[in-house]
Design a protein around this motif. Sequence first.
Motif, PDB file in Angstrom:
ATOM      1  N   GLN A 363     -26.159  25.289 -53.340  1.00 45.80           N
ATOM      2  CA  GLN A 363     -27.289  23.985 -53.497  1.00 45.80           C
ATOM      3  C   GLN A 363     -27.866  24.491 -55.001  1.00 45.80           C
ATOM      4  O   GLN A 363     -28.278  23.428 -55.356  1.00 45.80           O
ATOM      5  N   GLY A 406     -22.094  23.320 -55.728  1.00 45.14           N
ATOM      6  CA  GLY A 406     -22.793  22.406 -54.639  1.00 45.14           C
ATOM      7  C   GLY A 406     -22.741  20.910 -55.094  1.00 45.14           C
ATOM      8  O   GLY A 406     -23.016  20.003 -54.395  1.00 45.14           O
ATOM      9  N   GLU A 407     -22.738  20.689 -56.311  1.00 43.73           N
ATOM     10  CA  GLU A 407     -22.485  19.344 -56.981  1.00 43.73           C
ATOM     11  C   GLU A 407     -21.676  19.291 -58.180  1.00 43.73           C
ATOM     12  O   GLU A 407     -21.502  20.342 -58.714  1.00 43.73           O
ATOM     13  N   CYS A 431     -14.942  10.893 -56.349  1.00 44.16           N
ATOM     14  CA  CYS A 431     -15.706  10.830 -55.157  1.00 44.16           C
ATOM     15  C   CYS A 431     -14.789  10.709 -53.855  1.00 44.16           C
ATOM     16  O   CYS A 431     -15.051  11.489 -53.007  1.00 44.16           O
ATOM     17  N   VAL A 434     -13.563  14.863 -53.559  1.00 47.72           N
ATOM     18  CA  VAL A 434     -14.204  15.994 -52.822  1.00 47.72           C
ATOM     19  C   VAL A 434     -15.374  15.427 -52.256  1.00 47.72           C
ATOM     20  O   VAL A 434     -15.573  14.259 -52.115  1.00 47.72           O
ATOM     21  N   ASN A 435     -15.802  16.411 -51.388  1.00 52.45           N
ATOM     22  CA  ASN A 435     -17.067  16.116 -50.394  1.00 52.45           C
ATOM     23  C   ASN A 435     -18.510  16.530 -50.926  1.00 52.45           C
ATOM     24  O   ASN A 435     -19.182  16.496 -50.231  1.00 52.45           O
ATOM     25  N   ILE A 436     -18.615  16.749 -51.951  1.00 54.40           N
ATOM     26  CA  ILE A 436     -19.724  17.604 -52.547  1.00 54.40           C
ATOM     27  C   ILE A 436     -20.391  16.401 -53.362  1.00 54.40           C
ATOM     28  O   ILE A 436     -19.538  15.336 -54.050  1.00 54.40           O
ATOM     29  N   PRO A 437     -21.803  16.130 -53.517  1.00 62.22           N
ATOM     30  CA  PRO A 437     -22.296  15.068 -54.475  1.00 62.22           C
ATOM     31  C   PRO A 437     -21.957  15.036 -55.847  1.00 62.22           C
ATOM     32  O   PRO A 437     -21.626  15.988 -56.393  1.00 62.22           O
ATOM     33  N   ILE A 438     -21.619  13.702 -56.379  1.00 62.07           N
ATOM     34  CA  ILE A 438     -21.413  13.532 -57.985  1.00 62.07           C
ATOM     35  C   ILE A 438     -22.296  12.582 -58.665  1.00 62.07           C
ATOM     36  O   ILE A 438     -22.743  11.760 -58.140  1.00 62.07           O
ATOM     37  N   GLY A 458     -18.918   5.047 -56.494  1.00 64.93           N
ATOM     38  CA  GLY A 458     -19.381   5.765 -55.120  1.00 64.93           C
ATOM     39  C   GLY A 458     -20.183   6.731 -55.817  1.00 64.93           C
ATOM     40  O   GLY A 458     -20.477   7.889 -54.991  1.00 64.93           O
ATOM     41  N   ASP A 460     -23.292   9.491 -56.177  1.00 64.11           N
ATOM     42  CA  ASP A 460     -24.487  10.001 -55.522  1.00 64.11           C
ATOM     43  C   ASP A 460     -25.571   9.944 -56.278  1.00 64.11           C
ATOM     44  O   ASP A 460     -26.867   9.699 -55.740  1.00 64.11           O
TER      45      ASP A 460
END
Lengths: 491, 195
Positions: A363, A406-407, A431, A434-438, A458, A460
Amino acid sequence: MLVIPAIDILNGKCVRLTQGNFSLAKKYSNNPVQMAKRFTQAGATRIHIVDLDGAKSGKPINFTLIKKTRQSTPAILEIGGGIRNLKTAKTYLDLGIDKIIIGTSVIKNLKLIKNLIDKYGSQRIIIGLDLNKDKIVINGWKKTSQQNYLSLAKKLKKIGTREIICTDISRDGMLSNPNLEPIKKLQALGFWVIISGGIANINTIKKLQTQKFYGAILGKALYENKINFKQAIKLTKTTNNLTKRIIPCLDVKNNQVVKGIKFKKLTFAGDPAELGKKYAEAGADELVFLDITATLEKRKTLCSMVQKIANNIFIPFTVGGGIKSVKDISAVLKAGADKIAINTAGVLNPKLIKQASKKFGSQCIVVAIDTKKVNNDYFVYINSGKTKTKLKVLDWVRQVEKLGAGEILLTAIDRDGTKSGFDNNLLRQICSTVNIPIIASGGAGKLADFKNAIIKGGADAVLAASIFHYNKKTINTLKKYLKKNNINVRI
Amino acid sequence: MIAIINYQAGNITSVANALNKLGVDYVITADKEIIRKADKIIFPGQGRAGQAIKELKKAGLIDLIKNTSVPFLGICLGLQILATSSDEDNTRCLGIIPGTVKKFSSELKIPQIGWNKVNLTKRSFLTQDIPDSTYFYFVHSYYLITENKYIIGKTNYDIEYPTIINKNNFYATQFHPEKSGDVGLKLLNNFCKLC
């Protein structure tokens, strides 16, 4: 649970087959693009499209229609039918199709699947397993192989497959009940399984929902009005109140906030502590503070300035610029930062990302990536955009996710400071990979640019500098605009 | 005096900055004797469950925390370690609040990062003057499953899960009040006023 409406295209029309039989095709609409729009308006977040002509002939036939569909809906699109080599796969994925479905090649060319997953990641490559009892069916359901689905699934697991669409062809288009046995077995192996075939009414959806299946594809039942799509969406929708974030960015040089165009022509924009406080009070969801000269001049990030800013800011606060070691990170966090952004140092020493995320938690670690398109591919740039690397951005984002980032803070250098809008196609591809916030960065000029980065790209979170520094738009104006456009923001 | 437990990983400075702003006295420490004498304890959260429990053991703080009778506030990871166990590093936690900690598993992004709503389900001193459905700042990949009687507030991220909990003198939030703007400071201030 995801409910995914299906659009099967045959001769440019929207049809449904029964048990995969082409001669029993029934036409429901002349316009698949319009159909996709209608599903989107009804609440679909993901749409399943099959090029039936493509499945039959082994190459894409309805490509133009699919391209038009991509331009007409922000929903996640998964496309199958005739994707049997790297070139076709690349054409679809570069177009911004989120996921491609590989069917026939699971029997004929497992190596292709491995190559695709290695190249694009398991999130963008779905395996379509069409079952006749426990055997795999291929070539648009025209041929039953001798391959048992479970032994094949174990091989797929080994090469990194994550998502499977499982169709029991004996149930497809029959509006009977789906056969859950293979689904459960595949789930037990750790796959994300989407059920296809035989979902006839809303009660079946309720049942699947309570059994916590990952997703279900709806075909004939929608077209024959056996299931009301809006009702299905309402029933299965997961509530997610997480808001999209608006992040002002403070680029700092010699203790002053500056802003340039395409990373050059820097002009003075204000005092970091003052601007930071102003933005926090104005409703910013986070702040990013980049010491843009730190790497170039080999300075350490200025902890004292971080401290000054952090004393007065009670929203999350990311600091980047010149961070080269776990020790640097410790110092910056101690000074009051909540997260740190790693850019150049992560490219030169990827281990740093791993060590840092292990020590401080994912994080805490934002990987900042600057990228520019060169001959059809996006490459990673370092040293404040001055040095091109050989790394392709789609490879790098997957690598940093694996290393524990984490991002991702993604800046399209060619858009930076130009106010010409974010690079939404690039965002979309990242987006879906990967599955982490962009966090999207580079190019914000109009209010609509933010909306498009979130809906079309897409993203975040959206990061911007010029538009806020020069009082072109306030954060509040932007948030109100986004809310009006059905984007969840914190006001 | 409030003791902020220093376990070598948390975002301690942020919590300290927030307490400075509120004008509350605090000490950042891992010293058993100082913590024993504190009239409140804050366990700020970041890092991993396994590591946090290990550090607490090393500092000899496990029993002290379990048996404390002063108001205790766990933040983020500080909420999770109050549970019986956590799937993160297969950790046996403090067991103060019966429950288990699991990883999010859905098509939504993990970690959850950003501002999410907290729906207040029960009245509490901790949430006094804080409106229902207020946004707080979250950063986490794991969530707690516990009994309703310990839950003060809940949040939706694919599933609905507890984000403010309380049992006797133990309070905890899954979000970061110290990073949630004015409303977060309000919650921290409520905690500081507890006796």
